[in-house]
Each structure stands twice: as structure tokens, then as C-alpha cells.
Design an enzyme around this catalytic site. Sequence first.
Site, PDB file in Angstrom:
ATOM      1  N   SER A 132      49.748  41.630  46.471  1.00  0.00           N
ATOM      2  CA  SER A 132      49.129  40.325  46.278  1.00  0.00           C
ATOM      3  C   SER A 132      49.739  39.727  45.025  1.00  0.00           C
ATOM      4  CB  SER A 132      47.616  40.487  46.100  1.00  0.00           C
ATOM      5  OG  SER A 132      47.021  39.313  45.583  1.00  0.00           O
ATOM      6  N   TYR A 145      39.578  45.041  42.415  1.00  0.00           N
ATOM      7  CA  TYR A 145      40.602  44.632  43.372  1.00  0.00           C
ATOM      8  C   TYR A 145      41.957  44.564  42.690  1.00  0.00           C
ATOM      9  CZ  TYR A 145      43.378  41.540  46.340  1.00  0.00           C
ATOM     10  OH  TYR A 145      44.382  41.002  47.091  1.00  0.00           O
TER      11      TYR A 145
END
Length: 272
Positions: A132, A145
Amino acid sequence: MGKAVLITGASSGMGREAAIQLAQAGHAVYAGARRLDRIQTLAEEGIIPVEMDVTKPEDNERAVTRIVDGEGRIDVLINNAGFGLYGPVEDIPLKDARYQFEVNLFGLAHLTGLVLPHMRAQGSGRIINTSSMGGRIFTPFGAWYHATKHALEGWSDCLRIETAPFNIYVVLIQPGLIRTEFGQVLGGGLQKYYAGSAYKAQLDRLFAMMSDPKAASRGTDAEVLARVFVEAATVAKPRRRYVKGAMARPMLFIRRWFGDGVYEFVLRRTFG
């Protein structure tokens, strides 16, 4: 020649679109997801649905055995399964944080370890890991995360060096904002930790941003990211990293070239 591909997290979004595009290009695609009912329709595209939870070793072993027995090889593993655990660090139980790592890192690592002997034996292979832009930056309430994605970046870089002598490429995909179910899942997760939180004021600001109808339209279509997966899986010499999706390049640029002070100023202006 068509490749034998296993892709996890194929029930929706980028994973589903990548599986379809790879199958349409003539590759043998095995699409994994925890819920078989959500991927059964992929069979209409010539894709083989595989029920698997990457946190369960027996599921991973069964999936790899199935593709090797069926195709005689495994050329590409796309580690796309994952989710985003969002909430204040102070409020998230460590058992939830550990599960975030089980899905986003340790399950992925176990599955990768299963395919590597086959790739070494055949003298080629490709591991594609969905990171990401969050693997290089950070946002409020995303500590766990971001921790998994930062860890995945370092893990993948080390693996790339280790496997290079065996003609095995390791690639990182760094998506930005994508039009998927991620926002809905993220919002539901935040609600879980909302009651009694000392951070309600900041969370309310974030909820308001997420409920803005314009927010969904800012994301990049999953089909666009799927084309990146296809390129990473099929070109002769893939890049080490592919950055694609709304806000990815600007956010990475700000932090890299202007430093944490300016980057945090942008976050404060955005999130309050």
C-alpha cells in the site's frame, strides 16, 4: 505460454479484477478467498475458485498442492488477501492487532514459503505482494495496519535478494485510494472501538470524511490496479515496486522530499 497463477483475496476489488484479466489473457488462474460463495461466479471466466483462509496452514497447503497437481507447476503467487485494522492504538486489544499481522504478514509468509521450493525447482517464479502507499506513509488510527505494510515492505525487499539467484522475482504493489469495499470495512472497524474512546472528536471527523459522497469518487477503479497486477505478473522483467492509485504518488512524494514535519502538517490539516 500461459502461466499458472494463484491469487488470494480474490472475492472483490483488485484481486477479483486481476484474476479475471489474467484469465482473459490465457493464464491458468486459481482464485482464493475465505468464502467460496463469493468467488463461485469466477468459474464462468475460466477461473478455478479455491476456498482458503491464509491464516490457516492447512488451507494454504491444500491450495498449493491443488495447483501443482493440476498444472504441474506454479509460476505466480499474488498475495493480495488482507484487511485494514483501524482505531486508536490505546483502544485496540492486542489480540486484534495480532490477527492483523496473521492475515497481512504471517499468513502471506507461510503461503510464500510453500511455493518457493516449486519455483526454485522449475528455475523461475514470481511473488507479487500487495502492500500500500501505507507501507511508506502513515495516517491517524492506522497504526497496526501501517505496521503490517511497513513490515511487508522490508520482508519483501529481503526476499527479493534471497531469491534472485533462482530467477524468482519479488514485486511490491503500492496502491493508493481505490474504489473497493475497503472504506466500508474500515468504517465498521472504527465503530467497534468508538464507544468510550477518548478519541471520539477525532474519530467523528474521520467518520464525516468517509461518509462524504465525494470521498468514494476520489478513488481509482479496481480495474486500473488489476492491469498493474497483470503487468507485474507477465512482463519479462517487472519493477520492484508499482505505485498506482489516487493520492499515492503525492503522499509518498511529500513525506520523502519534505520530511515528517511537513507531512504531519498535511495530516493535521486533513484530519483535524
